[in-house]
Design a protein around this motif. Structure first.
Motif, PDB file in Angstrom:
ATOM      1  N   ALA A  94      -7.534  -3.035   8.339  1.00 16.65           N
ATOM      2  CA  ALA A  94      -7.783  -1.779   7.626  1.00 16.65           C
ATOM      3  C   ALA A  94      -7.646  -0.577   8.553  1.00 16.65           C
ATOM      4  O   ALA A  94      -7.019   0.430   8.211  1.00 16.65           O
ATOM      5  CB  ALA A  94      -9.169  -1.815   6.998  1.00 16.65           C
ATOM      6  N   SER A  95      -8.226  -0.678   9.759  1.00 14.90           N
ATOM      7  CA  SER A  95      -8.127   0.436  10.702  1.00 14.90           C
ATOM      8  C   SER A  95      -6.710   0.598  11.221  1.00 14.90           C
ATOM      9  O   SER A  95      -6.291   1.708  11.592  1.00 14.90           O
ATOM     10  CB  SER A  95      -9.092   0.217  11.875  1.00 14.90           C
ATOM     11  N   ASP A 103       0.431   9.243   7.243  1.00 13.46           N
ATOM     12  CA  ASP A 103       0.396  10.236   6.166  1.00 13.46           C
ATOM     13  C   ASP A 103      -0.544   9.827   5.025  1.00 13.46           C
ATOM     14  O   ASP A 103      -0.827  10.630   4.131  1.00 13.46           O
ATOM     15  CB  ASP A 103       1.805  10.459   5.603  1.00 13.46           C
ATOM     16  N   LEU A 104      -1.014   8.592   5.050  1.00 12.07           N
ATOM     17  CA  LEU A 104      -1.944   8.144   4.014  1.00 12.07           C
ATOM     18  C   LEU A 104      -3.325   8.723   4.287  1.00 12.07           C
ATOM     19  O   LEU A 104      -3.923   8.463   5.329  1.00 12.07           O
ATOM     20  CB  LEU A 104      -2.008   6.611   3.995  1.00 12.07           C
ATOM     21  N   LEU A 120       0.835  -1.198   0.000  1.00 12.99           N
ATOM     22  CA  LEU A 120       0.000   0.000   0.000  1.00 12.99           C
ATOM     23  C   LEU A 120       0.872   1.251   0.000  1.00 12.99           C
ATOM     24  O   LEU A 120       0.614   2.210  -0.736  1.00 12.99           O
ATOM     25  CB  LEU A 120      -0.922  -0.019   1.219  1.00 12.99           C
ATOM     26  N   LYS A 121       1.925   1.236   0.813  1.00 18.12           N
ATOM     27  CA  LYS A 121       2.858   2.369   0.829  1.00 18.12           C
ATOM     28  C   LYS A 121       3.545   2.521  -0.527  1.00 18.12           C
ATOM     29  O   LYS A 121       3.683   3.636  -1.054  1.00 18.12           O
ATOM     30  CB  LYS A 121       3.910   2.177   1.922  1.00 18.12           C
ATOM     31  N   LEU A 132      -6.354   7.075  -3.399  1.00 20.87           N
ATOM     32  CA  LEU A 132      -7.481   7.893  -2.948  1.00 20.87           C
ATOM     33  C   LEU A 132      -8.370   7.128  -1.973  1.00 20.87           C
ATOM     34  O   LEU A 132      -8.895   7.692  -1.032  1.00 20.87           O
ATOM     35  CB  LEU A 132      -8.306   8.352  -4.157  1.00 20.87           C
ATOM     36  N   ARG A 133      -8.553   5.845  -2.222  1.00 19.81           N
ATOM     37  CA  ARG A 133      -9.307   4.992  -1.308  1.00 19.81           C
ATOM     38  C   ARG A 133      -9.023   3.536  -1.652  1.00 19.81           C
ATOM     39  O   ARG A 133      -8.495   3.222  -2.729  1.00 19.81           O
ATOM     40  CB  ARG A 133     -10.803   5.269  -1.332  1.00 19.81           C
ATOM     41  N   GLY A 134      -9.386   2.635  -0.739  1.00 21.43           N
ATOM     42  CA  GLY A 134      -9.113   1.236  -1.011  1.00 21.43           C
ATOM     43  C   GLY A 134      -9.942   0.315  -0.134  1.00 21.43           C
ATOM     44  O   GLY A 134     -10.490   0.719   0.902  1.00 21.43           O
TER      45      GLY A 134
END
Length: 481
Positions: free
Chosen positions: A350-351, A359-360, A298-299, A308-310
């Motif tokens: 996810a959380s 920073d995401l 993800l990074k 933007l979202r996932g």
């Protein structure tokens, strides 16, 4: 001579070279604390065939097979240098040397590439750091195997004790047997003996005290000669700072949790945010296996494309938390038989992303399905990107990340078209990108990420412990030249 004869002769030559590499690799490890790698895969304590297979695997990620005839000269050059504790990647040395046009000899290039680990620049060998395991279940025993494996140099981490609740007659014998044989991960690589009178397991010469206690407050570790130790809590019973602080007993300096931490407990994913650990931090978490699987890729995707979202959907192997047959469970669905059902359940991965990647800005949602396999899971990461791209570009980018980026120990990459879950048992990476399953359509990318939720995660735990103990040595040559 036939073609078959040529192939067999070539194999025998490579076998001989690999055989001659073993004592050189072992001596560097034992005497100088140098771990020899090949594209982030350790070659220490590996067999001839394992060394050859590791070289062949390079074709999966680099596009061409590496031969021991190519890497042996670099290994020989390393043995002539005044090296300090470090990790040195023969695959990277060979790759960078092929791209170098200065006409340097292998010896000259190698000396330059690892200069940070030689002479006046080298790190002094540190005293070993005591480690205590609190709990000895699936993760605890795998972490024990890793700590024992890495103790060959006599420096670094030293497993001193395991704390468990008493289990009755022959308790220590049964626990030693579980360490010796594992239905998923196979036989322990070495010898294990038991001294019942002294409540000690001796594994490859490492004396491990088995301490029986029902509560952390019942143990004074200094009574066993343990000082300034890092305690790894594998039970998950306490997950906040107040509960984990119970472990800060005489002899214990830091506590590492192998489950997601709650409250202000830092959740650390090695390779992503381990450098944010404060020197005086005494309590931290290694998050979950799934968090470790999704956060590095993800990074990587956010760094290159922006996210933007996932949404992450994990198809996860069953665990000891579930029931073999239908029975009461505090969770609504986990009480149903694990080997007979697919079970929808929750995931906190996810959380947990927010803690590891503050920073995401993207919102990441997640859910999970437990399935009837005992190990190895897959995370399907569905991302909306900040710009459009192509499948080929993402494919090549993630392959390069797995080879040369700071995340190469976390992210692996496989192009095998017939890969299935059992192929990844024993993987030391946090996640493996399945190139064949990758889907990209404009600004939408779907990544399929395999991960050994037991062993790969345990490797991440050990990396965090190495970092906080000061025995995580730098890797050469430097990343991405």
């Amino acid at each position: 001579m036939t073609v078959n004869d040529d192939s067999f002769t070539n194999w025998k030559i490579r076998e001989e070279i690999a055989e001659s590499m073993i004592p050189l690799i072992g001596k560097l490890h034992r005497e100088q604390d140098v771990t020899v790698l090949l594209h982030s895969r350790s070659l220490v304590n590996k067999s001839v065939v394992s060394i050859l297979k590791t070289h062949r695997f390079a074709r999966q990620i680099a596009g061409a097979e590496l031969s021991v005839t190519e890497t042996m000269p670099f290994l020989q050059a390393l043995t002539t240098l005044d090296l300090g504790p470090s990790q040195i990647d023969l695959g990277m040395l060979a790759t960078l040397y092929q791209a170098d046009d200065r006409g340097l000899s292998v010896a000259e290039f190698t000396a330059e590439a690892v200069a940070g680990a030689t002479g006046a620049n080298k790190i002094e060998r540190r005293e070993s750091r005591d480690v205590v395991l609190y709990g000895f279940g699936r993760i605890g025993r795998l972490v024990a195997r890793l700590l024992i494996e890495k103790s060959g140099s006599g420096n670094g981490l030293r497993l001193r004790a395991v704390v468990v609740r008493g289990g009755g007659a022959q308790d220590i014998v049964k626990r030693a047997s579980l360490l010796r044989r594992d239905s998923i991960h196979g036989q322990f690589q070495g010898t294990i003996t038991v001294d019942e009178d002294n409540s000690t397991i001796v594994a490859n010469g490492n004396e491990i005290k088995v301490i029986y206690a029902d509560d952390p407050s019942h143990v004074d570790y200094t009574e066993y000669g343990i000082r300034d130790a890092i305690l790894i809590d594998n039970t998950g019973k306490w997950r906040d700072r107040e509960g984990l602080s119970k472990h800060l007993r005489p002899g214990i300096e830091k506590v590492v949790l192998t489950a997601p931490g709650k409250g202000d407990v830092p959740n650390i994913v090695h390779g992503v945010n381990h450098d944010t650990i404060k020197p005086d931090e005494q309590i931290l978490s290694c998050a979950s296996c799934t968090t470790n699987a999704i956060v590095p890729p993800l990074k990587a995707m956010d760094d290159e494309y922006g996210v933007l979202r996932g949404h992450v959907e994990t198809v996860h192997s069953f665990t000891n938390d579930q029931n073999l047959l239908d029975n009461y469970h505090k969770s609504e669905r986990r009480g149903r038989s694990a080997p007979l059902n697919m079970v929808i359940t929750e995931t906190g991965a996810a959380s947990a992303v927010a803690k590891a990647l503050p920073d995401l800005k993207a919102k990441i949602s997640g859910s999970s399905i437990r399935v009837p396999v005992p190990d190895v899971s897959i995370a399907i990461l569905n991302l909306q990107l900040a710009r459009e791209t192509t499948r080929e570009q993402v494919h090549d980018y993630l392959r390069e990340v797995s080879l040369t980026s700071p995340l190469k120990r976390q992210i692996d990459f496989i192009t095998a078209p017939d890969a299935v879950s059992s192929d990844f048992i024993g993987s030391r990476h946090a996640s493996i990108v399945d190139a064949g399953a990758l889907k990209v359509d404009g600004d939408n990318a779907i990544l399929y990420l395999w991960y050994d939720n037991e062993f790969g995660y345990s490797c991440q735990v050990v990396r965090v412990v190495q970092h906080v103990s000061g025995v995580e040595y730098p890797t050469y040559p430097a990343t991405a030249v």
